[in-house]
Structure formats: C-alpha cells, structure tokens
Design a protein around this motif. Sequence first.
Motif, PDB file in Angstrom:
ATOM      1  N   GLN A  86       3.665  23.221  18.465  1.00 32.53           N
ATOM      2  CA  GLN A  86       4.233  22.520  19.789  1.00 32.53           C
ATOM      3  C   GLN A  86       5.063  23.222  20.386  1.00 32.53           C
ATOM      4  O   GLN A  86       5.390  23.086  21.651  1.00 32.53           O
ATOM      5  CB  GLN A  86       4.730  21.038  18.528  1.00 32.53           C
TER       6      GLN A  86
ATOM      7  N   MET B  38       0.894  20.182  15.777  1.00 35.46           N
ATOM      8  CA  MET B  38       2.070  20.536  15.675  1.00 35.46           C
ATOM      9  C   MET B  38       2.682  21.188  15.392  1.00 35.46           C
ATOM     10  O   MET B  38       4.046  21.769  15.630  1.00 35.46           O
ATOM     11  CB  MET B  38       2.850  18.885  14.485  1.00 35.46           C
TER      12      MET B  38
ATOM     13  N   PHE C 215       5.183  14.499  19.538  1.00 39.68           N
ATOM     14  CA  PHE C 215       4.239  13.635  21.071  1.00 39.68           C
ATOM     15  C   PHE C 215       3.824  12.570  21.657  1.00 39.68           C
ATOM     16  O   PHE C 215       4.512  11.635  20.652  1.00 39.68           O
ATOM     17  CB  PHE C 215       3.084  14.603  20.373  1.00 39.68           C
TER      18      PHE C 215
ATOM     19  N   ALA D  83       5.326  23.715  24.328  1.00 37.47           N
ATOM     20  CA  ALA D  83       6.430  23.033  25.020  1.00 37.47           C
ATOM     21  C   ALA D  83       7.418  24.590  25.511  1.00 37.47           C
ATOM     22  O   ALA D  83       7.738  24.027  26.277  1.00 37.47           O
ATOM     23  CB  ALA D  83       7.796  22.816  24.139  1.00 37.47           C
TER      24      ALA D  83
ATOM     25  N   LYS E 188       3.037  19.393  28.606  1.00 37.70           N
ATOM     26  CA  LYS E 188       3.035  17.732  28.305  1.00 37.70           C
ATOM     27  C   LYS E 188       2.164  17.188  27.004  1.00 37.70           C
ATOM     28  O   LYS E 188       1.082  17.460  27.605  1.00 37.70           O
ATOM     29  CB  LYS E 188       4.591  16.677  28.803  1.00 37.70           C
ATOM     30  N   VAL E 189       2.396  16.622  25.740  1.00 32.59           N
ATOM     31  CA  VAL E 189       0.874  17.100  24.836  1.00 32.59           C
ATOM     32  C   VAL E 189       0.913  14.743  24.726  1.00 32.59           C
ATOM     33  O   VAL E 189       2.171  14.627  24.071  1.00 32.59           O
ATOM     34  CB  VAL E 189       1.598  17.661  23.358  1.00 32.59           C
ATOM     35  N   ILE E 190       0.048  14.812  25.227  1.00 35.14           N
ATOM     36  CA  ILE E 190      -0.283  13.389  24.842  1.00 35.14           C
ATOM     37  C   ILE E 190      -1.773  13.369  24.026  1.00 35.14           C
ATOM     38  O   ILE E 190      -2.557  13.637  24.308  1.00 35.14           O
ATOM     39  CB  ILE E 190      -0.545  12.784  26.784  1.00 35.14           C
ATOM     40  N   THR E 191      -1.184  12.165  23.176  1.00 38.25           N
ATOM     41  CA  THR E 191      -2.375  11.579  22.179  1.00 38.25           C
ATOM     42  C   THR E 191      -2.865  10.971  21.882  1.00 38.25           C
ATOM     43  O   THR E 191      -1.987  10.010  22.218  1.00 38.25           O
ATOM     44  CB  THR E 191      -1.832  12.493  21.059  1.00 38.25           C
TER      45      THR E 191
ATOM     46  N   TYR F 189       7.055  13.193  14.271  1.00 34.65           N
ATOM     47  CA  TYR F 189       6.518  12.779  15.384  1.00 34.65           C
ATOM     48  C   TYR F 189       6.455  13.815  16.872  1.00 34.65           C
ATOM     49  O   TYR F 189       7.287  12.612  17.709  1.00 34.65           O
ATOM     50  CB  TYR F 189       5.562  11.683  16.109  1.00 34.65           C
TER      51      TYR F 189
END
Length: 149
Positions: free
Chosen positions: A64, A61, A108, A68, A74-77, A106
Amino acid sequence: MAHDSDTTAHLKIGDMVPDFTLMCNEGKTHHLSDYRGKKILLCFYDYAHCPKCAYSVGNLMGHQKKLAWASKLKVITVFLTNKDILHDGLTNKNAPIPRLSDGSLYPFLALADPDGEAAASFRLGNKSIIPTPREVAFKIARRNSKKNK
C-alpha cells in the motif's frame, strides 16, 4: 455499449469504465465517477470474512505505501457483501483480514456490493479471480526451484 449474453466485454486502456454507486463500510455513498481522472486500482473480492480474500488483501496492504507514494494511486476494494458484514470483516479482530494484517487499520476504501451489480457491470460474474493459497505456494516453490538450478 450493448453486449449479448454470449460475449464478454473486455475493457481496454482508455475505455470508459462502468459507473456504479455503492456504500462503504461506514455507510457513506460513493460513486466510481467521483474518481474520474484519478489513478485508481479497483479490486473485487468475494466476502469480507473469506480467508482467500483476506490473503489477497493482506498482500495488497503490504504494498500500500509503495502504491500510494509512487503513483498516487487510490485503491478501492469492492466486496460482494452488505455493509454491516463488510464493517465486521474489516474491524473485528477475529476476522481474517485484521488477523492477517497484524491489526493494522484497513487503508483502502472498502465498498459493499451486496447484489453483485458492480461486479456484474465489469462482467466478473461470481467467478473468483483470487489465487488460492495452494496456487500461490506452488508458484513460489516453482520459482525457488528455478533459482536453485
């Protein structure tokens, strides 16, 4: 691509990644294939209330905005938990992730993988790849000792 149980598939640049369908913490269904052709960073975590995972997510984070902006990434958790526990782990102010992120929202896309099927499709199994705080502290201390020489 078939693999026997004694081999581990390693993805290489340009390989097609396995598709999966998971729910986010808000109950919406997402397919990894929806992001085909886009730059993504896919991160797998054990549990939304895990302190080690929260530490790693907090570090992510912190980067982030740079991720970006600089690369349109694009962050995918993906968390190995159900969507209700995931939602609580991301929104409950007493949970580790919100506590470590100073209450920030948050940023993501967070997906629930309760059966571990998405992680298994990447051949991650149940192994944690997140360094412990002690390992991180050791690396920092080691790096600082080299600078002081």
